[in-house]
Design a protein around this motif. Structure first.
Motif, PDB file in Angstrom:
ATOM      1  N   GLY A   1      15.728 -11.169  17.904  1.00  0.00           N
ATOM      2  CA  GLY A   1      15.577 -10.912  19.338  1.00  0.00           C
ATOM      3  C   GLY A   1      15.022 -12.115  20.082  1.00  0.00           C
ATOM      4  N   PHE A   2      14.057 -12.799  19.475  1.00  0.00           N
ATOM      5  CA  PHE A   2      13.496 -14.000  20.109  1.00  0.00           C
ATOM      6  C   PHE A   2      14.567 -15.074  20.260  1.00  0.00           C
ATOM      7  N   TYR A   3      15.251 -15.390  19.162  1.00  0.00           N
ATOM      8  CA  TYR A   3      16.233 -16.489  19.163  1.00  0.00           C
ATOM      9  C   TYR A   3      17.459 -16.156  20.015  1.00  0.00           C
ATOM     10  N   ASN A   4      17.987 -14.940  19.859  1.00  0.00           N
ATOM     11  CA  ASN A   4      19.237 -14.582  20.529  1.00  0.00           C
ATOM     12  C   ASN A   4      19.093 -14.639  22.047  1.00  0.00           C
ATOM     13  N   HIS A   5      17.973 -14.119  22.557  1.00  0.00           N
ATOM     14  CA  HIS A   5      17.794 -14.133  24.014  1.00  0.00           C
ATOM     15  C   HIS A   5      17.556 -15.545  24.530  1.00  0.00           C
ATOM     16  N   LYS A   6      16.842 -16.365  23.759  1.00  0.00           N
ATOM     17  CA  LYS A   6      16.626 -17.755  24.181  1.00  0.00           C
ATOM     18  C   LYS A   6      17.971 -18.465  24.339  1.00  0.00           C
ATOM     19  N   LEU A   7      18.848 -18.282  23.355  1.00  0.00           N
ATOM     20  CA  LEU A   7      20.180 -18.886  23.449  1.00  0.00           C
ATOM     21  C   LEU A   7      20.956 -18.308  24.634  1.00  0.00           C
ATOM     22  N   PHE A   8      20.864 -17.001  24.809  1.00  0.00           N
ATOM     23  CA  PHE A   8      21.602 -16.317  25.879  1.00  0.00           C
ATOM     24  C   PHE A   8      21.243 -16.886  27.250  1.00  0.00           C
ATOM     25  N   TRP A   9      19.941 -16.997  27.547  1.00  0.00           N
ATOM     26  CA  TRP A   9      19.538 -17.522  28.874  1.00  0.00           C
ATOM     27  C   TRP A   9      20.077 -18.924  29.076  1.00  0.00           C
TER      28      TRP A   9
ATOM     29  N   VAL B   1      35.022 -16.683  16.481  1.00  0.00           N
ATOM     30  CA  VAL B   1      34.435 -15.607  17.276  1.00  0.00           C
ATOM     31  C   VAL B   1      34.063 -14.466  16.345  1.00  0.00           C
ATOM     32  N   THR B   2      32.867 -13.912  16.551  1.00  0.00           N
ATOM     33  CA  THR B   2      32.434 -12.794  15.719  1.00  0.00           C
ATOM     34  C   THR B   2      31.440 -11.950  16.514  1.00  0.00           C
ATOM     35  N   SER B   3      30.915 -10.927  15.887  1.00  0.00           N
ATOM     36  CA  SER B   3      29.855 -10.126  16.508  1.00  0.00           C
ATOM     37  C   SER B   3      28.899  -9.667  15.426  1.00  0.00           C
ATOM     38  N   SER B   4      27.730  -9.203  15.855  1.00  0.00           N
ATOM     39  CA  SER B   4      26.746  -8.726  14.879  1.00  0.00           C
ATOM     40  C   SER B   4      26.021  -7.527  15.466  1.00  0.00           C
ATOM     41  N   PRO B   5      25.479  -6.659  14.602  1.00  0.00           N
ATOM     42  CA  PRO B   5      24.752  -5.486  15.090  1.00  0.00           C
ATOM     43  C   PRO B   5      23.303  -5.819  15.431  1.00  0.00           C
ATOM     44  N   ASN B   6      22.734  -4.992  16.289  1.00  0.00           N
ATOM     45  CA  ASN B   6      21.293  -5.046  16.589  1.00  0.00           C
ATOM     46  C   ASN B   6      20.886  -6.450  17.024  1.00  0.00           C
ATOM     47  N   GLN B   7      19.829  -7.038  16.427  1.00  0.00           N
ATOM     48  CA  GLN B   7      19.439  -8.409  16.768  1.00  0.00           C
ATOM     49  C   GLN B   7      19.800  -9.400  15.660  1.00  0.00           C
ATOM     50  N   ASP B   8      20.722  -9.024  14.794  1.00  0.00           N
ATOM     51  CA  ASP B   8      21.206  -9.988  13.801  1.00  0.00           C
ATOM     52  C   ASP B   8      21.984 -11.104  14.494  1.00  0.00           C
ATOM     53  N   ASN B   9      22.145 -12.219  13.804  1.00  0.00           N
ATOM     54  CA  ASN B   9      23.082 -13.245  14.263  1.00  0.00           C
ATOM     55  C   ASN B   9      23.633 -13.984  13.054  1.00  0.00           C
ATOM     56  N   PRO B  10      24.675 -14.785  13.258  1.00  0.00           N
ATOM     57  CA  PRO B  10      25.394 -15.362  12.097  1.00  0.00           C
ATOM     58  C   PRO B  10      24.622 -16.429  11.327  1.00  0.00           C
ATOM     59  N   MET B  11      23.423 -16.795  11.778  1.00  0.00           N
ATOM     60  CA  MET B  11      22.585 -17.665  10.939  1.00  0.00           C
ATOM     61  C   MET B  11      21.922 -16.875   9.831  1.00  0.00           C
ATOM     62  N   MET B  12      21.821 -15.567  10.002  1.00  0.00           N
ATOM     63  CA  MET B  12      21.156 -14.719   9.007  1.00  0.00           C
ATOM     64  C   MET B  12      22.079 -14.461   7.811  1.00  0.00           C
ATOM     65  N   PRO B  13      21.489 -14.187   6.648  1.00  0.00           N
ATOM     66  CA  PRO B  13      22.293 -13.957   5.445  1.00  0.00           C
ATOM     67  C   PRO B  13      22.787 -12.519   5.336  1.00  0.00           C
TER      68      PRO B  13
END
Ligand code: MN
Length: 202
Positions: free
Chosen positions: A73-81, A139-151
């Motif tokens: 959640g911290f990282y994803n929103h920072k990138l989003f803004w 292009v991809t998507s992820s659930p919740n606050q996951d992102n493609p850097m996560m394993p």
């Protein structure tokens, strides 16, 4: 080390009428602030307290659900803004545009693929444009606050553009009309920042 809620690089009302001021204010000052403080609480006194956010995400399978959810959640929103701008929209140029053409078949094809990823992500999550392990755009998507850097999941890489499709990102203005919110995103996307992220990810 503790993580800080970043200031938005524009005013809450700067993305009107595409993204409304009330949503932006609540999203940043409540949701993103909450992820930030909960991440700090989750890592306090642990090995993760001395890790970069990127290393935290890459090791999210070892750090527990609180770090996974709130670190994402911290990282994803920072990138989003950062990939939004009141001067956004239009089309990318330079190396990013070339890669969109060669890897994805052009900007229209990217938008169709990204719109589909964002619209069909069931429940809460994110749509992403990433540089994958082969150095190609995907292009991809992820659930919740996951992102493609996560394993987790099947698609991995470095996100260079993300769109939040949690209802909290659009419900006040668009209610159930997620596709209208996705369309509005293209009017405020900051292609210059996406191009910078692309260069760094390569
Ligand atoms: Mn959000």
């Amino acid at each position: 080390m503790s993580f800080q809620l970043p200031d938005l690089p524009y005013a809450y009302d700067a993305l009107e009428p595409h993204f409304d001021a009330q949503t932006m204010e609540i999203h940043h000052s409540k949701h993103h602030a909450g992820y930030t403080s909960k991440l700090n609480a989750a890592i306090e006194g642990t090995d993760a307290a001395n890790m970069s956010i990127e290393d935290i995400l890459k090791n999210a399978d070892k750090l527990g659900a609180g770090v996974r959810n709130n670190g994402g959640g911290f990282y994803n929103h920072k990138l989003f803004w950062e990939v939004l701008s009141p001067n956004g929209g239009g089309a990318p140029s330079g190396a990013l545009a070339d890669a969109i053409n060669s890897d994805l078949g052009g900007l229209d094809a990217l938008k169709e693929s990204f719109n589909n990823a964002a619209a069909t992500r069931f429940g809460s999550g994110w749509a992403w444009l990433i540089v994958n392990s082969n150095g190609k755009l995907e292009v991809t998507s992820s659930p919740n606050q996951d992102n493609p850097m996560m394993p987790f999941g099947d698609v991995h890489g470095t996100p260079i553009m993300g769109l939040d499709v949690w209802e909290h990102a659009y419900y006040l203005k668009y209610q159930n009309r997620r596709p209208d919110y996705i369309s509005a995103f293209w009017n405020v996307v900051n292609w210059d920042k996406v191009a910078e992220n692309y260069a760094n990810a390569k």
